[in-house]
Enzyme design. Structure first.
Site, PDB file in Angstrom:
ATOM      1  N   TRP A 230       0.840  -1.207   0.000  1.00 46.21           N
ATOM      2  CA  TRP A 230       0.000   0.000   0.000  1.00 46.21           C
ATOM      3  C   TRP A 230       0.868   1.247   0.000  1.00 46.21           C
ATOM      4  CZ3 TRP A 230      -0.314   4.245   3.148  1.00 46.21           C
ATOM      5  CH2 TRP A 230      -1.382   5.125   2.877  1.00 46.21           C
ATOM      6  N   TYR A 234       0.742   3.965  -3.006  1.00 45.28           N
ATOM      7  CA  TYR A 234       0.321   5.334  -2.703  1.00 45.28           C
ATOM      8  C   TYR A 234       1.419   6.328  -3.068  1.00 45.28           C
ATOM      9  CZ  TYR A 234      -1.662   9.329  -0.290  1.00 45.28           C
ATOM     10  OH  TYR A 234      -2.173  10.584  -0.009  1.00 45.28           O
ATOM     11  N   ASP A 250      -6.522   0.030   0.438  1.00 42.69           N
ATOM     12  CA  ASP A 250      -6.963   1.281   1.060  1.00 42.69           C
ATOM     13  C   ASP A 250      -8.414   1.133   1.539  1.00 42.69           C
ATOM     14  OD1 ASP A 250      -6.131   4.435   1.006  1.00 42.69           O
ATOM     15  OD2 ASP A 250      -8.284   4.160   0.784  1.00 42.69           O
TER      16      ASP A 250
END
Length: 298
Positions: A230, A234, A250
């Site tokens: 993640w 991101y 997310d």
């Protein structure tokens, strides 16, 4: 006297200034970023010196000015590239919208927010450190932690704004400094490992920004303890403008998908991953539409 450079960037007709301003208005205390009217001011580091970036939206243009404390002549081309990235102007959203405007679910989101681009952090390092700070906590808690991180670095522009630090400033901090700022041991260690790797050019963020070797970037970042998929996806989005990271991990994306698809059951990561896979190479842009939609339809 500070060095200064200024210029204007023409904006497309569908440009959404409010999205950029809202991204930089996350912290109500405004110690390092300040939104005033149709413009923003941001403290950052430019060529190892404290600097203040201003972007004002006026009559279909972005007026950009950088003031660097005691600096030499400013590289205007580098500044223009940074400003365009921050505004999302390097993102080919027109192709995305043409492809999916008639999609039964996604088309509805595109119709509500045509021209949506993803505002970027000023630098990839800022995006990476923000992603680490935000791991597994609420946005409000992450904003507070980010503020304390900036304060711990302690770099201030002569105009008053604190400056978001770069790797060389963070690498000088100790684990104890970051723990006092509120970081968990794992996050503090990840921030220091990242900062030292960037400062020593073992993670060449500047060259990655030009060539975007995504698989190499992913492998090297995941090799750092405390950085997972993640965080990487991101940061690839917010720091490099890569629009194909799958943000199925997310929580807000999964909530948005559950509501968009009308599911009664909570959507798990695997189901979100499978649904997003259809939209490669735009999966992160789909996530941005879901973020925007759920933020205005809580």
């Amino acid at each position: 006297m500070p060095s200064r450079a200024s210029f204007s960037i023409p904006l497309p007709a569908d440009f959404r200034p409010r999205d950029v301003l809202d991204f930089h208005a996350r912290d109500a205390q405004a110690l390092a970023e300040r939104v005033v009217g149709a413009g923003l001011q941001k403290g950052l580091v430019w060529a190892d010196r404290a600097a203040r970036l201003e972007i004002r939206f006026v009559s279909g243009q972005a007026e950009v000015e950088l003031a660097v404390d005691g600096g030499d002549e400013i590289d205007r081309d580098a500044l223009a590239r940074m400003a365009r990235r921050m505004l999302g102007l390097t993102q080919p959203i027109e192709e995305f919208e043409r492809t999916y405007r008639r999609h039964p679910q996604l088309g509805r989101l595109i119709a509500q927010r045509p021209g949506l681009r993803v505002p970027l952090s000023a630098t990839p390092f800022e995006a990476l450190t923000w992603a680490i700070a935000g791991q597994q906590i609420s946005v409000g808690a992450a904003v507070s932690l980010r503020r304390k991180f900036i304060q711990a670095a302690g770099l201030r522009h002569s105009g008053g704004l604190l400056c978001y630090p770069e790797a060389t400033q963070v690498a000088r901090l100790s684990e104890a400094d970051l723990r006092r700022a509120g970081f968990s041991l794992t996050k503090a260690q990840a921030l220091l490992a990242l900062s030292r790797a960037v400062a020593e050019n073992r993670l060449p963020l500047a060259s990655w920004l030009e060539t975007l070797p995504v698989e190499e970037m992913r492998a090297q970042l995941l090799a750092l303890r405390g950085i997972g998929p993640w965080t990487v996806n991101y940061a690839l989005l917010r720091g490099f403008g890569w629009l194909d990271g799958s943000l199925h991990g997310d929580a807000a994306v999964r909530r948005g998908l559950q509501r968009l698809l009308g599911g009664a059951d909570k959507m798990d990561e695997d189901a979100a991953r499978r649904w997003l896979a259809e939209f490669s190479p735009w999966r992160a842009l789909v996530a941005a539409h879901l973020w925007a939609w759920i933020a205005t339809n809580p």
